[in-house]
Design a protein around this motif. Structure first.
Motif, PDB file in Angstrom:
ATOM      1  N   GLU A   1       0.894  -1.016   0.038  1.00  0.00           N
ATOM      2  CA  GLU A   1       0.187  -0.005  -0.035  1.00  0.00           C
ATOM      3  C   GLU A   1       0.920   1.110  -0.221  1.00  0.00           C
ATOM      4  O   GLU A   1       1.896   1.475   0.976  1.00  0.00           O
ATOM      5  CB  GLU A   1      -0.847   0.026   1.130  1.00  0.00           C
ATOM      6  CG  GLU A   1      -1.685   1.145   1.247  1.00  0.00           C
ATOM      7  CD  GLU A   1      -1.390   2.391   2.024  1.00  0.00           C
ATOM      8  OE1 GLU A   1      -1.811   3.453   1.430  1.00  0.00           O
ATOM      9  OE2 GLU A   1      -0.638   2.286   2.858  1.00  0.00           O
TER      10      GLU A   1
ATOM     11  N   THR B   1      -3.392   0.735  -3.824  1.00  0.00           N
ATOM     12  CA  THR B   1      -3.071  -0.912  -3.736  1.00  0.00           C
ATOM     13  C   THR B   1      -2.310  -1.320  -4.655  1.00  0.00           C
ATOM     14  O   THR B   1      -2.467  -1.180  -5.836  1.00  0.00           O
ATOM     15  CB  THR B   1      -4.358  -1.601  -3.728  1.00  0.00           C
ATOM     16  OG1 THR B   1      -5.267  -1.413  -2.573  1.00  0.00           O
ATOM     17  CG2 THR B   1      -3.965  -3.067  -3.514  1.00  0.00           C
TER      18      THR B   1
ATOM     19  N   GLN C   1       1.976 -16.159   0.992  1.00  0.00           N
ATOM     20  CA  GLN C   1       1.692 -15.138   0.281  1.00  0.00           C
ATOM     21  C   GLN C   1       1.216 -15.403  -1.185  1.00  0.00           C
ATOM     22  O   GLN C   1       1.652 -16.374  -1.710  1.00  0.00           O
ATOM     23  CB  GLN C   1       2.865 -14.146   0.128  1.00  0.00           C
ATOM     24  CG  GLN C   1       3.227 -13.525   1.442  1.00  0.00           C
ATOM     25  CD  GLN C   1       4.177 -12.180   1.291  1.00  0.00           C
ATOM     26  OE1 GLN C   1       3.967 -11.083   1.306  1.00  0.00           O
ATOM     27  NE2 GLN C   1       5.455 -12.778   1.269  1.00  0.00           N
TER      28      GLN C   1
ATOM     29  N   ALA D   1      -7.049  -8.361  -1.793  1.00  0.00           N
ATOM     30  CA  ALA D   1      -7.875  -8.456  -0.719  1.00  0.00           C
ATOM     31  C   ALA D   1      -7.113  -8.730   0.576  1.00  0.00           C
ATOM     32  O   ALA D   1      -7.475  -8.523   1.794  1.00  0.00           O
ATOM     33  CB  ALA D   1      -9.220  -9.364  -0.608  1.00  0.00           C
ATOM     34  N   ARG D   2      -5.896  -9.249   0.417  1.00  0.00           N
ATOM     35  CA  ARG D   2      -4.817  -9.476   1.607  1.00  0.00           C
ATOM     36  C   ARG D   2      -4.428  -8.079   2.092  1.00  0.00           C
ATOM     37  O   ARG D   2      -4.396  -7.308   1.783  1.00  0.00           O
ATOM     38  CB  ARG D   2      -3.681 -10.323   0.865  1.00  0.00           C
ATOM     39  CG  ARG D   2      -3.907 -11.623   0.367  1.00  0.00           C
ATOM     40  CD  ARG D   2      -4.585 -12.877   1.559  1.00  0.00           C
ATOM     41  NE  ARG D   2      -4.324 -14.187   0.941  1.00  0.00           N
ATOM     42  CZ  ARG D   2      -3.453 -14.801   1.143  1.00  0.00           C
ATOM     43  NH1 ARG D   2      -2.447 -14.394   2.050  1.00  0.00           N
ATOM     44  NH2 ARG D   2      -3.337 -15.942   0.707  1.00  0.00           N
ATOM     45  N   THR D   3      -3.994  -8.471   3.556  1.00  0.00           N
ATOM     46  CA  THR D   3      -3.291  -7.242   4.090  1.00  0.00           C
ATOM     47  C   THR D   3      -2.041  -6.828   3.336  1.00  0.00           C
ATOM     48  O   THR D   3      -1.090  -7.502   3.133  1.00  0.00           O
ATOM     49  CB  THR D   3      -2.771  -7.945   5.576  1.00  0.00           C
ATOM     50  OG1 THR D   3      -4.126  -8.310   6.109  1.00  0.00           O
ATOM     51  CG2 THR D   3      -2.334  -6.540   6.407  1.00  0.00           C
ATOM     52  N   ALA D   4      -2.042  -5.586   3.131  1.00  0.00           N
ATOM     53  CA  ALA D   4      -1.119  -4.760   2.210  1.00  0.00           C
ATOM     54  C   ALA D   4       0.190  -4.411   3.297  1.00  0.00           C
ATOM     55  O   ALA D   4      -0.266  -4.004   4.595  1.00  0.00           O
ATOM     56  CB  ALA D   4      -1.484  -3.522   1.719  1.00  0.00           C
ATOM     57  N   THR D   5       1.218  -4.479   3.029  1.00  0.00           N
ATOM     58  CA  THR D   5       2.368  -4.098   3.497  1.00  0.00           C
ATOM     59  C   THR D   5       2.635  -2.389   3.160  1.00  0.00           C
ATOM     60  O   THR D   5       2.988  -2.285   1.842  1.00  0.00           O
ATOM     61  CB  THR D   5       3.679  -4.618   3.135  1.00  0.00           C
ATOM     62  OG1 THR D   5       3.538  -6.217   3.266  1.00  0.00           O
ATOM     63  CG2 THR D   5       4.949  -4.240   4.011  1.00  0.00           C
TER      64      THR D   5
END
Length: 724
Positions: A409, A414, A456, A493-497
């Protein structure tokens, strides 16, 4: 070993030997009984794998390999024995896979399986001849102690110009993942199919280079192959990354590739209840279409080549419609706009491109989301900042460090990180981007993540220029139980770094290749010309959109390959449009003399177009005269009319006046004419001067009369004293 002089002359005399590369970290070692091969640059027997089933080491059952061996020497080879081989040390990281893909062809990477003798034998191959082979390797013949990715393939040993030895005369190599049953977990893998290419136009707006389009859309062509690949996926999800301009270009080809049309798109009577509002940019009408689909015009209206291309394009669109029906579709900015360059030179152009799409998506009932991704995968910080908040941005993992995230992010945007390794394909000597090579590399990259207990997601964008050689082979092998095919939306949709966009790698070579300011100036000029053309045409509300579509395609990433040619095509189209804009001529009278300080004069307007037009005549003058603009003037096709313009002089003299034809927004269209205007009556100032002079004259006369009256009572010189 030294090959025959004939072989060296034919296949490698000018090629330097490759250095021997030792890669102990890769686990790439020779079998104890097989000596390291001498350095050779080219082998006389070429082997291409056709199928590998299953695509991973099975828990039970054999592995079957098929392929073709071809004699590329100028000598006949005989008694060619074919053996499978397998590596004896696994690769367990993505870096090891990347290094293995660069291992020289002549470096031994595994031991042959020889327990039961050759698995197939070719009695004789003359120069240029091929042989199709099929090998079945029992599972118990493959002894693997550690999990990971292994070398796997086929060796050929034959008799030719020199006696038989233990060095392979031909070989095919690939990667084979081994994930034991006791390994838990799965990895999500997303496959992105990009549909993008350079779209060139003729000066009249028709699609250029139609021979190239025929080749790419017909069987064996790249665009046909990618659609067939998506079809072969069946129920397995894929994500499409599509330039809407590409669909519209194929749509024009399906309609017979018409030139830019000036014909009316609205009824003649503005009060007609059937008059519809101007179409949105996403619903541009192509001549020869109905509701976004090619109309069924008789093919004999087209020449044979155009008719054949129209049929090919129509079939391609129909198959694409079926292929994308249940998949995620990401749409690139219209024309595959060079986003990084747009951020530098014309930010507003990105907004135009991002707001446009193809009418086909709506006609097909396909929902789309906005996406951005350069062919190289690189995007600079300015380009990321330019993207709309709802856009999914695909970037290469090469923009990050040693441990790239799967999702990042940056400033509210995104970033889905794609795998460079997976898209780079298999090792030499075979075609790196064969269906098997690319599939096995994808599986290997996924296996490494599973074995590292890394959940991942893995996202691979297929290489832009990839033309799949066997679409069924690619998807048939993507079914191990530890691989879960998914979409880019699932990955996003995964948690972004969180990352700082300014800290991401954007190489200088990418910045140097961006389109420059001249390209964007040319594009803006063409868009403006299209707007003026639409304003000129009384009943056409589509041509500006069509011209904008073409202009955006001229600022694409593909235009980076030949920016000058792209600009020249834009200039040619603008010249074509300017010629139409100049077809409405204004002719002024030779000269005008006004009867007073103001009056009218009559220039002539001529419309040489085959369509009705609406224009305004405006004037530029010196400071001594004012000429009023005309009202909006409508001219029928191929017609002429005379109009009246009013002029008012401010001072005495001859004044220079230039008349221009403009559109309804006051923009010059091209035609102009000059005339002199002379005032035939003195101005108000002169009358004031004359009146003042007359007043002074009458005042002087009055004073003289008064003085004369007074002098009558004064004594004369003859009687100075007066009477006594």
């Amino acid at each position: 070993m030294v090959r025959s002089p004939s072989f060296r002359r034919a296949l490698g005399a000018a090629i330097g030997s490759l250095p021997l590369l030792a890669c102990p970290a890769l686990g790439v070692t020779a079998a104890a009984a097989t000596p390291i091969a001498p350095i050779r640059t080219l082998e006389p027997l070429s082997i291409e794998l056709s199928t590998l089933s299953p695509s991973v080491v099975p828990r039970e059952g054999p592995i079957r390999i098929t392929g073709t061996i071809t004699n590329i020497d100028i000598e006949t080879w005989s008694t060619i024995n074919l053996y499978p081989f397998v590596g004896d040390q696994p690769m367990t990281t993505s870096d090891e896979l990347a290094a293995a893909a660069k291992v020289p062809v002549d470096q031994e990477v595994g031991g042959r399986i020889t327990d039961s003798g050759p698995f197939d034998t070719v009695e004789e191959l003359a120069p240029g001849e091929s042989y199709f082979f099929s090998l079945t390797v029992p599972r118990d013949a493959i002894s693997l102690e550690r999990r990971g990715v292994y070398w796997f393939g086929v060796h050929a040993l034959g008799e030719g110009p020199v006696p038989r030895d233990r060095v392979a005369d031909g070989r095919a190599r690939t990667f084979l993942p081994y994930v034991p049953a006791n390994v838990e977990g799965t990895v999500e893998a997303g496959i992105v199919i990009p549909l993008r290419r350079y779209i060139a136009h003729e000066a009249d707006g028709a699609i250029a280079n139609t021979d190239d389009w025929t080749r790419t859309l017909e069987d064996g062509g790249r665009m046909r192959g990618l659609v067939d690949l998506g079809t072969a996926a069946g129920d397995q999800p894929v994500t499409w990354l599509i330039d809407p301009a590409l669909l519209d270009a194929v749509r024009r080809l399906a309609a017979g590739n018409p030139a830019r049309s000036l014909t009316p798109t609205q009824p003649a009577d503005p009060d007609d209840p059937d008059l519809t509002p101007s179409a949105s940019p996403s619903a541009t009408v192509v001549p020869g279409e109905t509701d976004g689909q090619p109309s069924e015009e008789p093919s004999d209206l087209l020449d044979p080549e155009a008719a054949a291309l129209a049929e090919t394009a129509t079939a391609w669109l129909a198959d694409l419609e079926d292929a994308v029906a249940d998949d995620q579709v990401l749409t690139l900015p219209y024309g595959d706009l060079d986003v990084a360059a747009s951020a530098q030179h014309d930010r507003a152009l990105y907004d135009v491109a991002a707001s446009r799409t193809s009418a086909l998506f709506e006609a097909w009932g396909v929902s789309t989301t906005s996406g951005i991704g350069s062919p190289s995968g690189y995007m600079d910080a300015a380009g990321i900042d330019l993207a709309t908040p709802d856009s999914t941005i695909l970037v290469t993992d090469r923009m990050f460090g040693d441990d790239p995230p799967a999702v990042a992010e940056a400033d509210g945007h995104t970033l889905v990180v794609t795998s460079t390794g997976a898209a780079s394909g298999g090792p030499l000597p075979g075609e790196r981007l064969s269906a098997i090579g690319l599939r096995q590399r994808l599986l290997s990259e996924a296996a490494v993540r599973v074995l590292e207990d890394d959940d991942q997601p893995l996202v691979m964008v297929l290489p832009v220029q990839w033309n799949p050689d066997d679409v069924n082979v690619f998807f048939d092998g993507l079914a191990p139980d530890w691989l879960d095919l998914s979409s880019v939306a699932d990955a996003a949709a995964r948690t972004a770094t969180p990352v700082d966009a300014a800290e991401l790698t954007y190489p200088d070579r990418q910045a140097d290749r961006e389109l420059d300011e001249r390209s964007f100036a040319a594009v803006e000029g063409l868009i403006t010309a299209g707007e003026k053309l639409q304003n000129l045409l009384t009943r056409n509300d589509q041509v500006a959109s069509v011209v904008t579509d073409q202009a955006l395609s001229s600022a694409s990433y593909a235009a980076r390959e030949a920016p000058r040619s792209a600009r020249q095509a834009v200039v040619a189209s603008r010249t074509w449009i300017d010629a139409r804009l100049g077809s409405v001529q204004v002719d002024a009278p030779p000269g005008v003399t006004l009867s007073g300080a103001s009056g009218t004069f009559a220039p002539t307007l001529t419309n040489a177009l085959d369509e009705p037009v609406t224009v305004v005549v405006t004037a530029r003058t010196d400071a001594g005269i004012v000429v009023s603009d005309s009202e909006e003037i409508q001219l029928a096709a191929d017609s002429q009319t005379t109009i009246l313009l009013r002029a008012r002089t401010l001072r005495l003299g001859v004044h220079s006046v230039t008349l221009y034809v403009t559109d309804t927004d006051g923009r010059l269209l091209g035609s102009s004419d000059q005339l002199p205007i002379r005032s035939g009556q003195v101005s108000t100032i002169i009358w004031v001067v004359l009146a003042s002079g007359a007043g002074i004259l009458f005042l002087a006369i009055g004073v003289r009369l008064v003085r004369r009256f007074r002098r009558r009572h004064e004594p004369t010189e003859a009687d100075p004293g007066g009477a006594t």
